[in-house]
Design a protein around this motif. Structure first.
Motif, PDB file in Angstrom:
ATOM      1  N   SER A   1      -3.260   2.408   6.509  1.00 56.74           N
ATOM      2  CA  SER A   1      -4.230   2.789   5.480  1.00 56.74           C
ATOM      3  C   SER A   1      -4.993   1.569   4.977  1.00 56.74           C
ATOM      4  O   SER A   1      -4.536   0.440   5.114  1.00 56.74           O
ATOM      5  CB  SER A   1      -3.509   3.471   4.319  1.00 56.74           C
TER       6      SER A   1
ATOM      7  N   LEU B   1       0.813  -1.208   0.000  1.00 54.75           N
ATOM      8  CA  LEU B   1       0.000   0.000   0.000  1.00 54.75           C
ATOM      9  C   LEU B   1       0.849   1.261   0.000  1.00 54.75           C
ATOM     10  O   LEU B   1       0.472   2.284  -0.577  1.00 54.75           O
ATOM     11  CB  LEU B   1      -0.936   0.000   1.201  1.00 54.75           C
TER      12      LEU B   1
ATOM     13  N   ASP C   1       3.356   4.325   5.254  1.00 53.26           N
ATOM     14  CA  ASP C   1       1.985   3.804   5.387  1.00 53.26           C
ATOM     15  C   ASP C   1       1.852   3.183   6.775  1.00 53.26           C
ATOM     16  O   ASP C   1       2.497   2.184   7.085  1.00 53.26           O
ATOM     17  CB  ASP C   1       1.705   2.749   4.311  1.00 53.26           C
TER      18      ASP C   1
ATOM     19  N   SER D   1       0.149   3.536  -3.481  1.00 49.10           N
ATOM     20  CA  SER D   1      -0.921   4.414  -3.005  1.00 49.10           C
ATOM     21  C   SER D   1      -1.508   5.270  -4.118  1.00 49.10           C
ATOM     22  O   SER D   1      -2.694   5.595  -4.104  1.00 49.10           O
ATOM     23  CB  SER D   1      -0.396   5.309  -1.877  1.00 49.10           C
TER      24      SER D   1
END
Length: 732
Positions: free
Chosen positions: A224, A105, A221, A109
């Motif tokens: 998220s 992620l 991250d 993103s």
């Protein structure tokens, strides 16, 4: 009577058939009503849940649409995915293990919600479509444009591998995995990732810290997640359909309510007819029974008369034969009399006639005396029977009184023995009381130095008095039980003697089997003797306590009745309050619908937020202008709110009119057509109430009967007055 019976039979049959038919109809209607009620309950539950869900998702969808971000674009394009040649979204086409989620992620993103297509031609077609629809931000990845390359891993400690190797997808989309993660090195630590980024590599840690090449930027991250807004926006059309279904269900439920009302009216009508038919049937049955009894009595009388006629006919024949025989006998007697008269003198005949007369007189007297004696005999016999019954009753009463006397003597003896025992116990208690009083005097004499001992003795006396009360209660209970057992024993003995007599009468001379109760009596006697003393005031205390209990019980029953009446009154008040509120709600809702439609051509109505609990929940004011979606009154513009508020006030006027209304520029935010419509409605309503209104609209001022105009002149406010000539003279 037989004809009437046949008619009554047919009437009874008709009434019975009518009653059965009405009962079957009522049963069918009640079954149908029960089914409709069950359907209504299920629909209400479905409607409640669907309304909550639809409102919840509608607010979310409105919020998402208000942002107009990438998810909205993706959702709109996915509606025509097959037509546009969309393969899918990135996050739908790849997958990874949980331990690599932060790394994946952090790297993807910007591209995780991108649209994947096969080639540039499809990409250009989608771009044109998005531009024609005026869609916002959009990211598209063409698979054919992705180059094939392979990254050589640097030989450095802490390197796990290339991130693309830890992401899985379909073999047809390997190029997508290479495009997103093929040049990303996965490391164990932040230091290794930083060193690799300084060496010109893109590196990411397992904790989601992404370093661009040459240390340009860092993406971290933490926690998220992939937004599900795309799916939520796609549901908007389903939500609209759900609202339409909810509206249809509401209309269906309204129709069902009307059907229920019709069914209730039909049931009431059939019930009334049924009661009338049942009364008629009962009356017909009674008349039929009376007629049957009359027919039966007439038939019996006919049979008796027939028998009597036959008997009289046979007797008539016998009498005829006897008359003929007597006539022949009289004829022979007359002949013999003539012969005797010829043979005997008339003097002898007179003498015989006189003797016969005397004999007849004696015979008559004897018969009269016999009748008198027979009547006296009957009277004496009845008197003898009466005296015998009285004698039998007096003997039974004498036996009963004798038994009662013997039982009373036994009780008297028992009471005397108890009194003697109590007197003995009293003497003992008196001696004990004298000793206790002497001790009390001694204690009083020494009370100045032994207050603590006195308190201890007081406590002991209290304990002893409590024990005394307990023992007294136990003695009373035992005495009552003993008395009841003695009475039961006497009753059993009397019953035994009676049964023995009955058995003797029926020939059973052997002794009956008896039960030995001596051991039980001895045990009870020893228990009675073991009780030390009796409470002589127990009967008085019992009477006082029982009277108090009865009075308290009566008071309790009175309070219960008052409580039930208060609860019934409260329930009736609650019912009236609910019905009054619902009637007012229906009146205002009807007026709002009428006035709003008249002013705007749209629709407006009131909705209860919770019909089961109307007093704690709220009321929603729903507005739907022409060619616009419905909304609550809190989410419309200022001018629309003004119009809705004026409609609401006018609707309330219908419920409880006021003598006058004061409006301060309520038409300030209305356009000319709506202001004109408002003036027309106010002019209609002014026939029953007075409206005082501050306005700057010509259309409203033109409808006024009395106008006060205020204008400035030389810094001073001046007033000009205009009055309609059709109005009566007014003092201004």
């Amino acid at each position: 009577l037989s004809g009437f019976g046949t008619k009554l039979d047919s009437m009874t049959t008709n009434h019975t058939a009518t009653v059965n038919e009405l009962k079957s109809r009522i049963t069918k209607l009640q079954t149908r009503k029960l089914k409709i009620n069950n359907d209504m309950d299920e629909l209400s539950l479905i409607l409640e849940k669907s309304s909550k869900a639809a409102t919840q998702y509608e607010s979310k969808i409105k919020t998402v649409k208000g942002f107009m971000h990438e998810d909205y674009t993706v959702a709109k394009l996915k509606e025509d995915a097959d037509k546009l040649g969309i393969e899918g979204l990135v996050y739908e086409m790849i997958s990874w293990d949980k331990q690599y989620e932060r790394s994946v992620l952090a790297v993807s993103s910007d591209w995780i919600k991108a649209i994947v297509v096969k080639d540039f031609a499809t990409l250009l077609g989608i771009a044109e479509f998005a531009r024609s629809k005026k869609l916002p931000k959009l990211k598209i990845i063409p698979l054919e444009a992705i180059p094939k390359f392979k990254l050589n891993l640097p030989k450095q400690s802490g390197v796990v591998g290339i991130l693309a190797d830890y992401v899985t997808c379909d073999t047809a989309y390997f190029a997508l995995k290479t495009f997103l993660f093929g040049n990303i090195i996965l490391t164990n630590s932040r230091e290794t990732a930083y060193n690799l980024s300084q060496s010109g590599y893109k590196a990411v840690t397992l904790d989601g810290e992404f370093f661009e090449a040459k240390g340009g930027t860092v993406v971290i991250d933490i926690n998220s997640k992939i937004s599900k807004l795309t799916k939520l926006i796609s549901m908007s059309s389903d939500i609209d359909g759900l609202f339409q279904s909810i509206s249809i269900i509401k209309k269906y439920m309204l129709n069902k309510k009307h059907s229920l009302k019709k069914i209730d009216d039909s049931i009431q009508s059939y019930t009334t007819r049924l009661s009338i038919s049942e009364k008629s049937l009962v009356s017909a049955n009674e008349n039929h029974d009376n007629l049957k009894s009359r027919i039966s009595s007439a038939t019996n009388m006919k049979e008796q008369l027939t028998k009597r006629i036959s008997g009289l006919t046979s007797r008539h024949l016998i009498i005829k034969s006897e008359i003929s025989a007597h006539e022949s006998h009289v004829t022979s007697l007359n002949e013999r009399i003539l012969i005797v008269e010829e043979n005997y003198a008339s003097g002898e005949q007179t003498r015989i006639a006189a003797e016969l007369t005397k004999i007849n007189i004696k015979k008559t007297d004897i018969e009269e005396s016999y009748t008198t004696i027979k009547n006296e005999y009957r009277e004496k016999s009845s008197q003898l029977i009466t005296l015998q019954t009285k004698d039998t009753a007096e003997q039974s009463q004498s036996n009963r009184l004798y038994d009662e006397e013997s039982s009373l003597n036994l009780e008297d003896k028992e009471i005397e023995t108890k009194i003697q025992d109590l007197e003995k116990q009293k003497e003992l208690k008196n001696t004990i009381l004298v000793d206790l009083r002497q001790k009390e005097q001694e204690l009083i004499a020494t009370s100045g130095s032994s207050i603590g001992e006195v308190k201890e003795f007081d406590d002991k006396l209290k304990i002893l008095s409590e024990k005394d009360k307990d023992l007294t209660n136990q003695i009373n209970i035992s005495e009552r039980e003993t008395d009841s057992l003695n009475r039961d024993l006497r009753d059993l003995k009397e019953t035994e003697s009676k049964l023995q007599q009955i058995m003797t009468v029926f020939g059973f001379k052997k002794g009956m089997e008896t039960f030995d109760v001596e051991s039980v009596v001895q045990g009870l006697t020893s228990e009675l003797n073991s009780l030390s003393e009796l409470n002589a005031k127990a009967p008085e205390i019992y009477i006082t306590t029982s009277n108090g209990y009865r009075s308290m019980s009566a008071n309790k029953n009175t309070l219960e009745e008052e409580r039930n009446s208060i609860i019934a009154f409260i329930e009736s008040v609650e019912k009236d309050k609910r019905q009054t509120f619902l009637n007012a709600f229906d009146t205002v809702d009807k007026e709002i619908r009428l006035i709003f439609n008249k002013m705007t051509g749209g629709n407006a109505w009131l909705e209860l937020q919770n019909e089961d609990d109307i007093f704690t929940s709220g009321i929603s004011y729903i507005i739907q202008f022409k060619n616009k979606p419905k909304r609550e009154s809190t989410s419309i513009s200022g001018g629309e709110k003004t119009l809705a508020a004026v409609v609401f006030v006018l609707a309330l006027q219908k419920l409880q009119p006021s003598p006058f209304y004061l409006f301060d520029e309520v038409d300030a935010h209305l356009d000319a057509p709506n202001a004109e419509k408002l003036s027309v409605i106010l002019e209609e309503r002014s026939k029953k109430s007075q409206f005082i209104m501050v306005s700057l609209k010509d259309s409203v001022v033109q409808k006024a009967k009395l106008i006060y105009g205020v204008f400035p002149k030389n810094g001073v406010s001046n007033v000009v007055i205009y009055k309609d000539k059709r109005m009566p003279s007014l003092r201004t």
